[in-house]
Design a protein around this motif. Structure first.
Motif, PDB file in Angstrom:
ATOM      1  N   GLU A 191       0.846  -1.179   0.000  1.00  0.00           N
ATOM      2  CA  GLU A 191       0.000   0.000   0.000  1.00  0.00           C
ATOM      3  C   GLU A 191       0.893   1.244   0.000  1.00  0.00           C
ATOM      4  O   GLU A 191       2.055   1.192   0.417  1.00  0.00           O
ATOM      5  CB  GLU A 191      -0.898   0.010   1.241  1.00  0.00           C
ATOM      6  CG  GLU A 191      -1.883  -1.144   1.309  1.00  0.00           C
ATOM      7  CD  GLU A 191      -2.953  -1.063   0.229  1.00  0.00           C
ATOM      8  OE1 GLU A 191      -3.213   0.057  -0.249  1.00  0.00           O
ATOM      9  OE2 GLU A 191      -3.508  -2.111  -0.123  1.00  0.00           O
ATOM     10  N   ILE A 192       0.339   2.367  -0.491  1.00  0.00           N
ATOM     11  CA  ILE A 192       1.125   3.596  -0.603  1.00  0.00           C
ATOM     12  C   ILE A 192       1.732   3.990   0.749  1.00  0.00           C
ATOM     13  O   ILE A 192       2.915   4.333   0.844  1.00  0.00           O
ATOM     14  CB  ILE A 192       0.263   4.752  -1.144  1.00  0.00           C
ATOM     15  CG1 ILE A 192      -0.190   4.453  -2.579  1.00  0.00           C
ATOM     16  CG2 ILE A 192       1.023   6.061  -1.092  1.00  0.00           C
ATOM     17  CD1 ILE A 192       0.932   4.336  -3.565  1.00  0.00           C
ATOM     18  N   ALA A 193       0.920   3.950   1.798  1.00  0.00           N
ATOM     19  CA  ALA A 193       1.427   4.332   3.118  1.00  0.00           C
ATOM     20  C   ALA A 193       2.580   3.433   3.548  1.00  0.00           C
ATOM     21  O   ALA A 193       3.560   3.895   4.145  1.00  0.00           O
ATOM     22  CB  ALA A 193       0.303   4.280   4.144  1.00  0.00           C
ATOM     23  N   GLU A 194       2.487   2.131   3.229  1.00  0.00           N
ATOM     24  CA  GLU A 194       3.548   1.200   3.596  1.00  0.00           C
ATOM     25  C   GLU A 194       4.822   1.485   2.785  1.00  0.00           C
ATOM     26  O   GLU A 194       5.938   1.419   3.300  1.00  0.00           O
ATOM     27  CB  GLU A 194       3.081  -0.239   3.369  1.00  0.00           C
ATOM     28  CG  GLU A 194       4.121  -1.302   3.702  1.00  0.00           C
ATOM     29  CD  GLU A 194       4.519  -1.308   5.171  1.00  0.00           C
ATOM     30  OE1 GLU A 194       5.595  -1.844   5.484  1.00  0.00           O
ATOM     31  OE2 GLU A 194       3.765  -0.772   6.014  1.00  0.00           O
ATOM     32  N   GLN A 195       4.634   1.812   1.490  1.00  0.00           N
ATOM     33  CA  GLN A 195       5.795   2.174   0.674  1.00  0.00           C
ATOM     34  C   GLN A 195       6.511   3.387   1.262  1.00  0.00           C
ATOM     35  O   GLN A 195       7.739   3.418   1.386  1.00  0.00           O
ATOM     36  CB  GLN A 195       5.350   2.456  -0.760  1.00  0.00           C
ATOM     37  CG  GLN A 195       4.866   1.229  -1.513  1.00  0.00           C
ATOM     38  CD  GLN A 195       4.409   1.576  -2.923  1.00  0.00           C
ATOM     39  OE1 GLN A 195       4.592   2.685  -3.397  1.00  0.00           O
ATOM     40  NE2 GLN A 195       3.806   0.612  -3.597  1.00  0.00           N
TER      41      GLN A 195
END
Length: 456
Positions: free
Chosen positions: A238-242
């Motif tokens: 997910e974007i936040a995890e990236q």
């Protein structure tokens, strides 16, 4: 005196015939089962070709080796060569004179379905051939490309390494060669997979004698590709995890976490700390209009060189804020792209572009901007004059002086022309502006007095 009937009868009676009746020769040919073309060549028999093609199809079905397929291909070539030279009877249209038929519809050429069967046979031969060592090389090359081109996560890289190791062991057993990667680096792993493919294609494998080995190697490549699909790559996150794994949120604490969304807070902290990398991360990963706008605002205030390429990519889509950032960066590498927008007919884009070119200061843009002094929009002409002043090219003195001298020109444009002459600052430029210290427009007077003072 006798008439023609008597002579005909006498000739018949004597058993002599001076000439054959019309059509008798054709009748004799038909009786013998032979058909000739107009030029005397024997016409081809469709059924004979169909019978030959039936036999070739049967041979193809029974073929088991490359040698068998070579023989079938030779037979197809012979049929094809004969078919090219063959002349077939011209089919007659169906129906009689009283039938209602389409006059434009032509009967089917009997050669066409035969040619179609030849084409199908050639396709069938290719489908039955192989696989070869070159097929292993191609498949391994595809897997190696996946390894190189994919961005793997920290968890994904060990999985890729393990999958490649298994592939190298299996391939080594099949080819009786020892394969190993030079290191655990992604490029080294990909190179080792390519090495297996090159070895399989170096001529040591025969499509017939080594069919089982080739099949086993292709299966090993399939297993490798399946394992690569299971390995975690960057796009799976997910974007936040990236962003978390990129360290984007590291500077965000309970004390400085004041904004919502939190990504906005990170951008503001990064701007305050002159850290364009975090802002560029947000620009890359966060596609909301709100965050894009805030990222570009921060980059416009900082003007970092690191932002040139990503911002230029946005500017190519005629994004006005991105064009403004390019001006603040001030890198001449953006000039060629920006010149395309100077005369775009889009006033907001034109003004942003001319300002950016003026801030960059490349004289390469002078002529293009000078041309815009004749634009239909006064606001665009005014910005063009100021852009020329920022660049400081002395070649702009004459067109700027002409704008200033034009009594019908808008005062906004004339004042900008006077300002630009003062910015150029040469004796000639200052003299041209100083003449208007009693002009009707106060804004022009202000610039003229600056010029006169500078020349005093």
């Amino acid at each position: 005196m006798s008439n023609g009937d008597d002579e005909s009868a006498d000739a018949t009676a004597d058993g002599e015939v001076d000439a054959e009746p019309e059509g008798a020769e054709d009748a004799d040919d038909n009786a013998d089962g032979e058909t000739e073309a107009n030029d005397g060549e024997e016409l081809a028999d469709v059924e004979e070709f169909e019978s030959r093609l039936d036999a070739v199809e049967a041979d193809l079905e029974d073929a088991e080796t490359e040698t068998d397929l070579d023989a079938v291909e030779a037979d197809v070539g012979a049929v094809e060569a004969d078919l090219e030279d063959a002349e077939f009877p011209v089919p007659e249209p169906e129906g009689g004179e009283d039938d209602e038929t389409d006059d434009d519809e032509e009967p089917e050429d009997p050669k066409e379905p035969l040619e179609a069967r030849v084409s199908d046979l050639r396709d069938g031969i290719e489908d039955r051939r192989g696989p070869y060592g070159e097929d292993v090389q191609s498949a391994a090359g595809g897997a190696a490309g996946t390894i190189r081109d994919t961005r793997w996560t920290r968890d994904g890289e060990p999985a890729v390494s393990e999958a490649v190791s298994t592939f190298l062991d299996t391939s080594g057993d099949e080819l009786d060669v020892e394969f190993a990667a030079d290191s655990e680096e992604i490029d080294a792993l990909a190179d080792s997979v390519d090495t297996v493919g090159g070895t399989a294609a170096d001529g040591r494998l025969d499509a017939d004698d080594d069919a089982e080995t080739i099949a086993a190697l292709l299966t090993a490549v399939d297993d490798l590709e399946s394992a690569l699909e299971e390995a975690e790559e960057w796009g799976d996150l997910e974007i936040a995890e990236q962003l978390t794994r990129e360290g984007f949120y590291d500077r965000l604490t309970a004390e400085n976490r004041k904004d919502f969304p939190p990504e906005l807070g990170v951008v503001r902290i990064a701007e305050a700390e002159n850290d364009p990398e975090r802002i560029l991360l947000a620009l890359e990963y966060l596609d909301s209009d709100f965050m894009q706008e805030n990222c570009l605002d921060a980059l416009r205030r900082l003007g970092p060189e690191e932002a040139l390429e990503p911002v230029q990519a946005l500017a190519k889509r005629r994004d006005v804020p991105a064009v403004e950032v390019l001006g603040k960066i001030g890198d001449e590498r953006a000039v060629d792209m920006l010149l395309d927008f100077v005369d775009s007919g889009n006033p907001p884009l034109q003004k942003a572009t001319i300002r950016a070119l003026g801030e960059i200061g490349s004289e390469e843009a002078s002529q293009e901007i000078a041309n815009v002094l004749a634009d239909d929009e006064p606001a665009v002409r005014s910005v063009a004059a100021r852009g020329l002043g920022l660049i400081g090219d002395t070649r702009a003195i004459e067109p700027l002086s002409d704008r200033l001298a034009d009594e019908e020109e808008a005062d906004e444009v004339r004042a900008s022309a006077a300002w630009a002459l003062v910015q150029i600052g040469t004796e000639r430029a200052l003299a041209a502006a100083a003449e208007y210290d009693d002009d009707r427009a106060y804004t022009v007077q202000v610039e003229a007095k600056k010029a006169r003072k500078a020349t005093a």
